[in-house]
Write a protein that holds these residues in place. Structure first.
Motif, mmCIF file in Angstrom:
data_model
loop_
_atom_site.group_PDB
_atom_site.id
_atom_site.type_symbol
_atom_site.label_atom_id
_atom_site.label_comp_id
_atom_site.label_asym_id
_atom_site.label_seq_id
_atom_site.Cartn_x
_atom_site.Cartn_y
_atom_site.Cartn_z
ATOM 1 N N ALA A 5 -36.318 8.862 -43.669
ATOM 2 C CA ALA A 5 -37.084 8.311 -42.535
ATOM 3 C C ALA A 5 -38.565 8.213 -42.900
ATOM 4 O O ALA A 5 -39.236 7.216 -42.588
ATOM 5 C CB ALA A 5 -36.904 9.207 -41.310
ATOM 6 N N GLU A 6 -39.076 9.244 -43.587
ATOM 7 C CA GLU A 6 -40.500 9.208 -43.990
ATOM 8 C C GLU A 6 -40.753 8.083 -45.000
ATOM 9 O O GLU A 6 -41.788 7.412 -44.934
ATOM 10 C CB GLU A 6 -40.907 10.559 -44.597
ATOM 11 C CG GLU A 6 -41.045 11.647 -43.535
ATOM 12 C CD GLU A 6 -41.062 13.072 -44.130
ATOM 13 O OE1 GLU A 6 -41.454 13.979 -43.404
ATOM 14 O OE2 GLU A 6 -40.657 13.259 -45.302
ATOM 15 N N GLY A 8 -39.153 5.309 -45.150
ATOM 16 C CA GLY A 8 -39.164 4.078 -44.329
ATOM 17 C C GLY A 8 -40.529 3.855 -43.700
ATOM 18 O O GLY A 8 -41.060 2.738 -43.696
ATOM 19 N N GLU A 9 -41.107 4.923 -43.182
ATOM 20 C CA GLU A 9 -42.432 4.812 -42.522
ATOM 21 C C GLU A 9 -43.521 4.420 -43.517
ATOM 22 O O GLU A 9 -44.363 3.573 -43.243
ATOM 23 C CB GLU A 9 -42.809 6.160 -41.912
ATOM 24 C CG GLU A 9 -42.504 6.262 -40.438
ATOM 25 C CD GLU A 9 -42.798 7.666 -39.932
ATOM 26 O OE1 GLU A 9 -43.908 8.167 -40.215
ATOM 27 O OE2 GLU A 9 -41.887 8.251 -39.307
ATOM 28 N N ALA A 12 -43.070 0.780 -44.450
ATOM 29 C CA ALA A 12 -43.384 -0.131 -43.340
ATOM 30 C C ALA A 12 -44.897 -0.265 -43.148
ATOM 31 O O ALA A 12 -45.374 -1.275 -42.618
ATOM 32 C CB ALA A 12 -42.720 0.371 -42.058
ATOM 33 N N GLY A 13 -45.642 0.754 -43.577
ATOM 34 C CA GLY A 13 -47.105 0.686 -43.455
ATOM 35 C C GLY A 13 -47.738 -0.202 -44.519
ATOM 36 O O GLY A 13 -48.941 -0.489 -44.465
#
Ligand code: FAD
Length: 459
Positions: A5-6, A8-9, A12-13
């Motif tokens: 999940a991290e 992915g974050e 995405a940034g």
């Protein structure tokens, strides 16, 4: 190490949503390259379009201990772009513009994801020539070529990728961007960092732009194919051509097994019972080409070539050359697993090395087709095997080790052009020695102290 999940974050940034792949079915094609047997799923794949995206990704990777694996077209044959678990594959193929052809300085500037073929064609449109022509050139990227210092069929006369790289834009593991090199023909200001990145297999930095030198296009060329009943005669012909001070642009060979696979696949008209064929190409001034071609034909005949075919037209030349260009694909059809090796010896030891490969194949009851850049001493013994057959794979491993040991004993090396990556890692200490290896590791540590860029490759 960040969680899925991290990751992915973080991505995405930096990247737009359509430049990020995370689903299993999207990731599978990026879990392997051209190397047999090796496979590992990454956490994600991203496609960079701009250098600032690459820079921000590496800067974030450093902060979050995220592993980044650079990738061009994934045609590598030593597993260099195989992901690590929980790594992010950074794919450069969308950065594929040819930015400039400078006819006054004979240079070409391209983004790292441009294909080798697009570069060759852009040079040709300007009446110029980019010689390195790896067999994969239709799809391999120039960034991948630089990272592996790739060779090709014209290496004997024209050299390899390194000989044409004048400058590189590189994103360092810290995220900082440097340009090393320039359009000057001569430049000795400081260490040549450019040369350090060439052949570094994506472990020291991400190449984002490549400045290449071009040369005038040779006005004429001639292609010949010599057919031999004994491999030794083909090897002797190569030595005699070089001893006669002729440096043709191509001196490639196929052995008996490969000849038959090429015939099954492409029906070029090669004699199936022949022990070897030698593809010879010469280029340059028309008068020199005629003279070199007839001298090479004579040398081959003197050394017992059964037949020497000379291409009369461009189509004819292409047909003869396709015998060599089709070698790998033809062999790859025979068995479920194709392991292409890359043993290289000084040219004087060629005949002996080819004989050893044949003996080793017999000893371990393996099917091996050998072809390669005979003029460079760069042989490709190709194991036609099945990775699901554990006993056969064990014999392949033993045979491979014996081939490398023999190449080293003859003053050769474990890889002439495919790099170390994952596949040749166990053989590197034997090839370069402990001290050389330690210096290499120190260089890696000084560029990438946190080990976030393609770790586990080479060492
Ligand atoms: C059919 C076939 C024929 C081949 N013929 C030849 C040949 O004649 N001569 C030869 O030398 N090789 C040959 N190869 C091997 C391969 O094509 C070359 O090594 C090629 O240069 C790899 O380019 P790529 O874009 O596919 O790189 P990839 O396979 O994607 O990557 C190769 C390595 O380079 C690194 N890398 C990729 N892009 C970058 C970048 N921009 N910055 C930093 N690191 C990067 C990767 O991390 C990896 O370590 C052949 C392969 C095949 C499948």
């Amino acid at each position: 190490m960040p969680t899925q999940a991290e990751i992915g974050e973080i991505l995405a940034g930096i990247f737009p949503a359509d430049a990020i792949l995370t689903t299993r079915e999207d990731l599978v094609p990026y879990s392997f390259d051209g190397t047999a047997v090796l496979q590992q799923m990454p956490a994600a794949v991203v496609f960079a379009k701009r250098v600032d995206e690459v820079s921000r990704l590496l800067e974030a990777a450093n902060r979050h201990d995220l592993v980044i694996v650079p990738r061009g077209s994934g045609t590598g044959l030593s597993g260099g772009s195989i992901p690590l678990q929980e790594s992010v594959v950074l794919c450069l193929t969308h950065m594929n513009s040819i930015l400039e052809v400078d006819a006054r300085n004979l240079t070409l500037l391209a983004e790292a994801g441009a294909t080798t073929l697009d570069i060759a064609l852009a040079a040709e449109r300007a009446g110029l020539f980019y010689p390195p022509d790896p067999g994969s050139m239709k799809i391999s990227t120039i960034g991948g070529n630089v990272a592996e210092n790739s060779g090709g069929l014209r290496g004997l006369k024209y050299g390899v990728t390194r000989d044409y790289v004048m400058g590189l834009e590189v994103v360092l593991p810290s995220g900082e961007v440097i340009f090393t090199g320039n359009k000057c023909v001569k430049d000795v200001a400081g260490y040549s960092l450019r040369d350090l990145f060439i052949g570094s297999e994506g472990t020291l930095g991400i190449v984002t732009k490549v400045l290449l030198s071009l040369i005038p296009k040779p006005p004429a060329g001639k292609t010949l194919l010599a057919i031999f009943d004994r491999m030794q005669d083909a090897a002797n012909t190569v030595s005699a051509i070089i001893a006669a001070k002729i440096i043709p642009c191509t001196l490639e060979f196929l052995d008996h097994v490969t000849i038959n696979c090429v015939e099954d696949y492409a029906a070029i008209g090669l004699p199936r019972e022949a022990a070897a064929v030698l593809l010879m190409e010469t280029d340059g001034h028309p008068a020199a080409v005629e003279e070199e071609a007839s001298r090479m034909a004579q040398i081959a005949r003197d050394l017992h070539a059964r037949d020497v075919r000379v291409a009369e037209t461009a189509d004819d030349a292409m047909r003869l050359a396709s015998a060599r260009r089709a070698a790998f694909s033809s062999l790859a059809r025979i068995a479920p697993t194709t392991i292409l090796e890359d043993a290289t010896v000084p040219r004087s030891e060629l005949a002996e090395m080819v004989e050893h490969i044949q003996q080793i194949a017999e000893k371990y009851r393996l099917k091996v087709g050998t072809f390669g850049h005979m003029g460079d001493g760069n042989l490709h013994p190709t194991f036609l095997t099945n990775e699901k057959d554990a006993d056969e794979m064990h014999r392949v491993e033993l045979a491979m080790k014996e081939i490398f040991d023999r190449a080293l004993a003859l003053g050769g090396t474990i890889t002439g052009e495919h790099g170390v990556g994952l596949a040749k890692k166990p053989f590197l200490p034997g090839a370069v020695g402990e001290l050389n290896l330690e210096v290499m590791k120190q260089i890696k540590r000084s560029f990438d102290p946190k080990g976030i860029l393609n770790p586990g490759k080479i060492f």
